[in-house]
Scaffold this motif. Sequence first.
Motif, short mmCIF file in Angstrom:
data_model
loop_
_atom_site.label_atom_id
_atom_site.label_comp_id
_atom_site.label_asym_id
_atom_site.label_seq_id
_atom_site.Cartn_x
_atom_site.Cartn_y
_atom_site.Cartn_z
N GLN A 204 2.11 1.67 -3.21
CA GLN A 204 1.35 2.20 -4.46
C GLN A 204 1.03 3.91 -3.89
O GLN A 204 1.01 4.31 -5.26
CB GLN A 204 -0.20 1.74 -3.93
CG GLN A 204 -1.18 1.96 -4.92
CD GLN A 204 -0.39 2.63 -6.37
OE1 GLN A 204 -0.44 2.03 -7.14
NE2 GLN A 204 -2.16 0.91 -6.57
N ARG A 205 1.42 4.44 -2.90
CA ARG A 205 1.34 5.60 -2.58
C ARG A 205 2.76 6.90 -3.04
O ARG A 205 2.26 7.73 -3.71
CB ARG A 205 1.66 6.45 -0.69
CG ARG A 205 0.06 5.83 -0.60
CD ARG A 205 -0.52 6.02 1.21
NE ARG A 205 -0.13 5.31 1.95
CZ ARG A 205 0.41 4.64 3.21
NH1 ARG A 205 0.36 5.98 4.05
NH2 ARG A 205 0.60 4.68 4.33
N ILE B 30 -6.44 9.14 -0.70
CA ILE B 30 -5.31 9.24 -1.58
C ILE B 30 -6.34 9.83 -2.99
O ILE B 30 -6.50 10.19 -4.11
CB ILE B 30 -5.30 8.58 -2.32
CG1 ILE B 30 -4.29 7.73 -1.43
CG2 ILE B 30 -4.63 8.28 -3.51
CD1 ILE B 30 -2.63 8.90 -1.41
N ASN C 209 -4.26 -1.68 -3.02
CA ASN C 209 -3.50 -2.33 -2.27
C ASN C 209 -4.00 -1.11 -0.90
O ASN C 209 -2.65 -0.95 -0.12
CB ASN C 209 -2.31 -1.86 -2.44
CG ASN C 209 -1.97 -2.73 -4.13
OD1 ASN C 209 -1.96 -4.04 -3.68
ND2 ASN C 209 -1.55 -2.09 -4.74
N LEU C 210 -4.52 -0.33 -1.00
CA LEU C 210 -5.01 0.37 -0.01
C LEU C 210 -6.07 0.24 0.85
O LEU C 210 -7.34 -0.10 0.55
CB LEU C 210 -4.78 2.28 0.00
CG LEU C 210 -4.02 2.55 -1.70
CD1 LEU C 210 -4.04 3.83 -2.13
CD2 LEU C 210 -2.73 2.41 -0.80
N ASP C 211 -5.66 0.83 2.45
CA ASP C 211 -7.31 0.50 2.98
C ASP C 211 -8.40 1.94 2.67
O ASP C 211 -7.37 2.79 2.18
CB ASP C 211 -6.54 0.75 4.53
CG ASP C 211 -6.17 2.14 4.91
OD1 ASP C 211 -6.81 2.81 5.79
OD2 ASP C 211 -4.60 1.82 4.81
N GLY D 38 0.81 -1.39 -0.04
CA GLY D 38 -0.33 -0.09 -0.27
C GLY D 38 0.77 1.47 -0.11
O GLY D 38 0.89 2.29 -0.48
N GLU D 39 1.89 1.13 0.71
CA GLU D 39 3.07 2.28 0.91
C GLU D 39 3.68 2.82 -0.92
O GLU D 39 3.60 3.80 -1.00
CB GLU D 39 3.55 2.32 2.07
CG GLU D 39 2.75 2.32 3.46
CD GLU D 39 3.87 1.22 4.17
OE1 GLU D 39 3.91 2.63 4.88
OE2 GLU D 39 4.98 0.90 3.89
N THR E 205 -7.17 5.28 3.68
CA THR E 205 -6.18 5.53 3.11
C THR E 205 -6.24 5.85 1.58
O THR E 205 -6.08 6.68 0.63
CB THR E 205 -4.70 5.00 2.92
OG1 THR E 205 -3.91 4.56 4.08
CG2 THR E 205 -3.19 5.37 2.10
N ALA E 206 -6.95 5.17 0.72
CA ALA E 206 -7.52 4.82 -0.72
C ALA E 206 -8.78 6.60 -0.85
O ALA E 206 -9.01 6.89 -1.70
CB ALA E 206 -8.67 3.94 -0.48
N THR F 25 -5.34 2.15 -5.88
CA THR F 25 -6.56 1.94 -4.26
C THR F 25 -6.67 0.87 -4.30
O THR F 25 -6.67 0.62 -3.11
CB THR F 25 -7.52 3.09 -4.03
OG1 THR F 25 -9.03 2.65 -4.84
CG2 THR F 25 -7.46 4.36 -4.33
#
Length: 221
Positions: free
Chosen positions: A141-142, A173, A164-166, A138-139, A169-170, A162
């Motif tokens: 991806q950011r 983003i 891979n993001l929770d 996820g990090e 966080t999604a 998004t």
Amino acid sequence: MLELHNITKGYAEDRKVLVNLSYTLNAGEYVAIMGESGVGKSTLLNLIAGLDSPDSGEIRINGVAISSMHDDAATLLRREQFGFIFQAFHVLPHLTLAQNIALPLLLNGIATDCVNQMLEQVGLHGRGHHFPRQLSGGELQRVAIARALIHRPRLVLADEPTGNLDPDTAHQILQLMRREIKANGATGIIVTHSHIAAATADKVLNLTQNGLHSAESGHKL
């Protein structure tokens, strides 16, 4: 800004994923493309990005056909005006996070003093000296999203940004992407299976075997 004229693409004689696809997007428009797996959503993004070529048809950016450009001109166009967010991240493992994010700025001869601000916007404040091996999916991806937006591109292409993001966080983003696209008057395309992600766009399009069709309009979260 972006014109698709009768785009056809297949990977075998009997398997055409896109057939005579036409659509026009103007500067400032932000659309989400949804559709079943295998219908050609990621293929379409790769074609628009110039990473693949259609079997027939033409893709125009500001009236100029990408296929008619010399390699150097096409590379310069992508470097200056495109921002890519793809599922595979493509983060360079031997560079720090700050160096990865700064790449588009360095390639375009732009000062890199905004990198720390972008790190903060994607929730990675103080992590600029870390290497990709120290990050979660996820990090990473950011980092990829920050790198795609840092040089204020005119065309933003995002493939499941998004995935891979929770959820929290999604949400952050998606709001960042929308703010940057709108602030820069850019054209944005997000390919997603998420109705929540799609709802942040101005318009939702469904990609089917019969082309792109407007679905219900997006709304702001």
